[in-house]
Design a protein around this motif. Structure first.
Motif, short mmCIF file in Angstrom:
data_model
loop_
_atom_site.label_atom_id
_atom_site.label_comp_id
_atom_site.label_asym_id
_atom_site.label_seq_id
_atom_site.Cartn_x
_atom_site.Cartn_y
_atom_site.Cartn_z
N GLU A 190 0.83 -1.21 0.00
CA GLU A 190 0.00 0.00 0.00
C GLU A 190 0.87 1.27 0.00
OE1 GLU A 190 -3.43 0.11 0.02
OE2 GLU A 190 -3.41 -2.08 -0.17
N ASN A 191 1.99 1.22 0.72
CA ASN A 191 2.79 2.43 0.93
C ASN A 191 4.17 2.38 0.31
OD1 ASN A 191 0.71 3.43 2.67
ND2 ASN A 191 1.46 1.99 4.19
N GLY A 192 4.47 1.39 -0.49
CA GLY A 192 5.80 1.27 -1.06
C GLY A 192 6.00 -0.15 -1.58
N TYR A 193 7.09 -0.78 -1.13
CA TYR A 193 7.30 -2.16 -1.55
C TYR A 193 8.12 -2.91 -0.52
CZ TYR A 193 11.99 -0.71 -3.09
OH TYR A 193 13.27 -0.24 -3.12
N ASP A 194 7.99 -4.24 -0.52
CA ASP A 194 8.78 -5.12 0.34
C ASP A 194 9.76 -5.89 -0.54
OD1 ASP A 194 7.24 -4.34 2.46
OD2 ASP A 194 6.12 -6.22 2.63
N ASN B 93 -7.81 -5.53 -1.08
CA ASN B 93 -6.44 -5.03 -1.22
C ASN B 93 -5.48 -6.22 -1.22
OD1 ASN B 93 -6.18 -5.81 1.46
ND2 ASN B 93 -6.42 -3.74 2.24
N TYR B 94 -4.18 -5.93 -1.21
CA TYR B 94 -3.18 -6.99 -1.39
C TYR B 94 -3.33 -8.13 -0.39
CZ TYR B 94 -1.04 -3.15 -3.88
OH TYR B 94 -0.82 -2.11 -4.72
N GLU B 95 -3.26 -7.76 0.91
CA GLU B 95 -3.25 -8.82 1.92
C GLU B 95 -4.61 -9.50 1.99
OE1 GLU B 95 -0.42 -8.94 2.05
OE2 GLU B 95 0.58 -7.09 2.62
N GLY B 96 -5.68 -8.71 1.87
CA GLY B 96 -7.02 -9.29 1.91
C GLY B 96 -7.21 -10.34 0.83
N ARG B 97 -6.75 -10.01 -0.37
CA ARG B 97 -6.89 -10.94 -1.49
C ARG B 97 -6.07 -12.20 -1.28
NH1 ARG B 97 -6.76 -7.24 -6.89
NH2 ARG B 97 -5.38 -8.90 -7.56
N VAL B 190 9.17 2.21 2.46
CA VAL B 190 7.99 3.09 2.45
C VAL B 190 8.31 4.28 1.54
CG1 VAL B 190 6.49 4.57 3.83
CG2 VAL B 190 7.28 2.37 4.74
N GLU B 191 7.44 4.49 0.55
CA GLU B 191 7.63 5.65 -0.34
C GLU B 191 6.97 6.85 0.32
OE1 GLU B 191 5.93 3.99 -3.87
OE2 GLU B 191 7.81 3.04 -4.48
N GLU B 192 7.83 7.78 0.76
CA GLU B 192 7.33 8.94 1.50
C GLU B 192 6.50 9.85 0.61
OE1 GLU B 192 7.58 9.45 4.64
OE2 GLU B 192 9.07 7.92 5.19
N THR B 193 5.35 10.30 1.10
CA THR B 193 4.61 11.33 0.40
C THR B 193 4.31 12.45 1.38
OG1 THR B 193 2.58 10.14 0.89
CG2 THR B 193 3.51 9.82 -1.30
N THR B 194 4.23 13.65 0.86
CA THR B 194 3.86 14.77 1.73
C THR B 194 2.44 15.15 1.40
OG1 THR B 194 4.77 16.26 0.09
CG2 THR B 194 6.21 15.68 1.92
N TRP B 242 6.03 7.03 -15.02
CA TRP B 242 6.15 8.46 -14.72
C TRP B 242 6.01 8.72 -13.23
CZ3 TRP B 242 2.69 11.36 -18.85
CH2 TRP B 242 3.18 11.04 -20.13
N VAL B 243 5.11 7.99 -12.57
CA VAL B 243 4.88 8.17 -11.13
C VAL B 243 4.75 6.80 -10.49
CG1 VAL B 243 3.74 10.43 -11.29
CG2 VAL B 243 2.37 8.35 -11.51
N PRO B 244 4.99 6.70 -9.14
CA PRO B 244 4.89 5.40 -8.48
C PRO B 244 3.45 4.87 -8.46
CG PRO B 244 5.92 7.05 -7.04
CD PRO B 244 5.39 7.77 -8.23
N TYR B 245 3.36 3.57 -8.27
CA TYR B 245 2.06 2.92 -8.23
C TYR B 245 1.13 3.51 -7.17
CZ TYR B 245 -1.44 -0.57 -7.17
OH TYR B 245 -2.63 -1.18 -6.89
N SER B 246 1.73 3.97 -6.07
CA SER B 246 0.89 4.48 -4.97
C SER B 246 0.04 5.68 -5.39
CB SER B 246 1.76 4.84 -3.76
OG SER B 246 2.76 5.76 -4.14
N TYR B 247 0.32 6.25 -6.56
CA TYR B 247 -0.46 7.39 -7.06
C TYR B 247 -1.69 6.94 -7.86
CZ TYR B 247 3.34 10.77 -6.13
OH TYR B 247 4.27 11.57 -5.54
N GLN B 248 -1.78 5.66 -8.17
CA GLN B 248 -2.78 5.22 -9.15
C GLN B 248 -4.21 5.22 -8.60
OE1 GLN B 248 -1.62 1.82 -11.51
NE2 GLN B 248 -3.72 1.09 -11.58
N VAL B 249 -5.10 5.85 -9.35
CA VAL B 249 -6.53 5.84 -9.03
C VAL B 249 -7.22 4.92 -10.01
CG1 VAL B 249 -8.64 7.23 -9.01
CG2 VAL B 249 -6.51 8.21 -8.14
N GLY B 250 -8.02 3.99 -9.51
CA GLY B 250 -8.75 3.13 -10.44
C GLY B 250 -8.96 1.75 -9.88
N GLN B 251 -9.44 0.90 -10.74
CA GLN B 251 -9.79 -0.47 -10.38
C GLN B 251 -8.63 -1.19 -9.69
OE1 GLN B 251 -12.17 -2.57 -13.35
NE2 GLN B 251 -10.44 -3.95 -13.49
#
Lengths: 286, 320
Positions: A190-194, B93-97, B190-194, B242-251
């Motif tokens: 969710e927040n980056g990668y492992d 989400n990832y873990e749920g699936r 963790v990909e930091e975002t502000t 162009w941008v990290p996955y954490s920016y993606q809006v959609g399915q």
């Protein structure tokens, strides 16, 4: 072959040759990719009114999401210096056009499970079918799927296959390598990668963008026509019941969602930014 | 049927249950008075989980194993031990699936994913799934015996505190996973975002392929910053790197429902629309007047983002 030619290059070449020898002793890498053939996503989707299943009567194409897995598999086999890429797929009508695309990219062979009784199968049944097809191929060092298909997007099949085959799995892989027989994956979170390591054999699901899929060459397309695709039925794999009977779920209704009303659409004349400013002002956000 | 026992797959981030967890707990307690939260790790969040309706917590410490295989195995051992849920609700989400996939095989039960609603009527337990970009709703009823496994999209339900007491925590150990447990996490990044989080922001500014090149995404970030919102992206430009996955809006990305969603250079593929159609107000800028995004826009500008955005940014800066 590569080793022989490099060894003629002298001292440095001999060293490269030694590395080549090492990779040969580590053995070939065999990869099986689960691919789905889907209706062209550019065409509007429709449900069959009688069965409430997605209409799949037109030509089926290789799901874009799966092209990444095929490319990943080809690159890993190439890097290992030996082995081959095989395909497993399931379709209700004996369709192979999508499989041929993957074969044209470079996969060696495929198993297609085709059976009218498969229509309406749920994800778990699909996973059982594909796991049995993988076993029929004798398994592999690595099994690759997409994170989800572009038409049904249940998103559970790869992980279900891993559980059925007793394999470890790393889902949502965005970077993959095999070093010294160990799988190394950057797994999206969710927040980056492992960073994840895993012994082989294993299963991974790869995200779109993990690699750039190649376009099939003309030579590849011609070669794909004669590559073997074994067509089997669900009962050949010893699996019953399938289709709606095996699904554990039934569709009770299909309704149209309330449509969102379109608002004001204007052509930009160089001043339309003021419209946006006004819109934001009305909503008190600026 | 009566749902006597519902489990919710719960997740904690930065010490607090995620918004998706609280949404599912709120819905679960409206369906049953007996709600158990499943959590990877320890029971430190038992108070917050109890407040939203969980009466019991199964805490499963999976160490460096990926949660999917470990938590599913632990849950199977609980079920074999006699606590059998009628329904298990998962976040989409990832873990749920991963957990639901592994568990579905262990229990030999079907899964239904991507749901936005659930009802328990005389005919059984029915979930609602949007298809074709949300234009069609399919209701599916579970058949046969439970446990029923269902995953729900974020923001399908509104989280409300029930003021409940802290849930009772039971630690559940992970059985020997054998070869299936070979995958181990060796490092976490963790990909930091502000600024505000994309899925919680009140204003979202997203960019798509219409930006033409990665460098133009800076306009999207500037505008988002000026509006104190979060920048987002279509799948096309995430796939393009162009941008990290954490920016993606959609399915396959985040589902957002902000007060204002501004789509810059996004045509509105089904994949994208699923993630933003619930926004209260939508502004779209796109060159192609036939683009599907204009079908949902409250304000649509048919024009080049490279001409409209700089002027808009300048005007907002001028206001201070």
């Amino acid at each position: 072959m590569r080793r022989g030619s490099r060894q003629k290059e002298g001292l440095e070449g001999a060293w490269v040759g030694y590395r080549g020898y090492l990779s040969v002793t580590m053995g070939d890498m065999n990869v099986i990719v689960c691919v789905k053939q889907i209706p062209d996503p550019a065409a509007p989707g429709a449900l069959d009114g009688a069965t409430n299943t997605l209409k799949r009567d037109g030509k089926l194409i290789l799901d874009d999401s799966d092209a990444y897995g095929v490319e990943m598999a080809l690159q890993l086999v190439d890097k290992a210096g030996g082995g081959e890429v095989s395909l497993v797929s399931m379709a209700p009508n004996g369709e192979t056009s999508g499989l041929r695309t993957a074969l044209a990219m470079g996969a060696a062979k495929g198993v297609l499970v085709s059976d009218p009784a498969l229509q309406g199968s749920d994800a778990l049944t699909t996973a059982k079918i594909l796991a049995a097809a993988i076993t029929r191929l004798g398994g592999a060092d690595l099994i690759i799927g997409a994170t989800e298909s572009s038409d049904g997007y249940t998103g559970t099949v790869p992980e279900q296959i891993a559980e059925l085959l007793g394999l470890p799995s790393v889902t949502f892989a965005k970077k993959v390598s095999v070093e010294g027989g160990v799988l190394k994956v950057d797994r999206q979170t969710e927040n980056g990668y492992d960073e994840v390591t895993c012994a082989l054999p294993a299963l991974i699901s790869v995200t779109a963008g993990v690699v750039e899929p190649r376009y099939p060459s003309f030579k590849g397309i011609m070669a794909a026509k004669s590559k073997p695709v074994e067509e089997v039925t669900a009962s050949d794999l010893g699996i019953t019941p399938v289709g709606w009977a095996g699904a554990g779920q039934k569709i009770s209704s299909v309704t149209e969602a309330e449509a969102r009303q379109a608002g004001e659409i204007i052509e930009d004349d160089g001043e339309t930014f003021t419209k946006i400013v006004g819109f934001l002002e009305n909503l008190k956000v600026i | 049927m009566t749902l006597n026992n519902i489990w919710v797959f719960a997740q904690v981030a930065n010490g607090a249950p995620t918004s998706a967890t609280l949404e599912l707990l709120t819905k679960a307690r409206s369906l049953s008075s007996n709600v158990t939260a499943i959590i990877g790790g320890d029971g430190a969040s038992a108070a917050a989980l109890g407040e939203y309706g969980a009466t019991k917590v199964y805490a499963i410490n999976h160490g460096a194993s990926l949660p999917g295989v470990a938590i599913a195995a632990a849950l199977k051992s609980v079920i074999d031990g006699g606590d059998t849920p009628d329904l298990i609700m998962f976040p989409q989400n990832y873990e749920g699936r991963d957990v639901m996939s592994r568990l579905s095989v262990k229990l030999d039960k079907t899964v239904i994913t991507n749901n936005v609603d659930i009802t328990d009527g005389g005919d059984g337990v029915t979930v609602v799934t949007p298809i074709f970009g949300g234009n069609t709703l399919v209701s599916t009823t579970f058949t046969g015996a439970g446990p029923f496994l269902a995953a729900f999209r974020p923001k399908s339900f509104v989280a409300e505190s029930a003021g409940g007491a802290a849930a009772a925590v039971t630690a559940v150990s992970v059985p020997d996973l054998g070869a299936a447990g070979a995958a181990q996490v060796t490092a976490v990044h963790v990909e930091e975002t502000t600024g505000p989080k994309l899925d919680e922001a009140d204003i979202v500014v997203s960019g798509g392929r219409g930006l033409g090149e990665a460098a133009s995404y800076a306009m999207v970030e500037d505008l988002a910053k000026l509006l104190k919102g979060a920048p987002g992206a279509s799948r096309a430009i995430v796939d393009a790197g162009w941008v990290p996955y954490s920016y993606q809006v959609g399915q396959t990305g985040k589902v957002v429902k902000p007060t204002i969603y501004l789509a810059a250079g996004i045509s509105g593929a089904t994949q994208h629309m699923v993630g933003m159609k619930g926004s209260k107000n939508i502004i779209a800028i796109n060159k192609d007047k036939e683009a599907p995004i204009f079908g949902v826009a409250d304000l649509g500008i048919v024009g080049d983002v490279h001409k409209v955005l700089p002027k808009l940014i300048e005007a907002l800066k001028a206001r201070g």
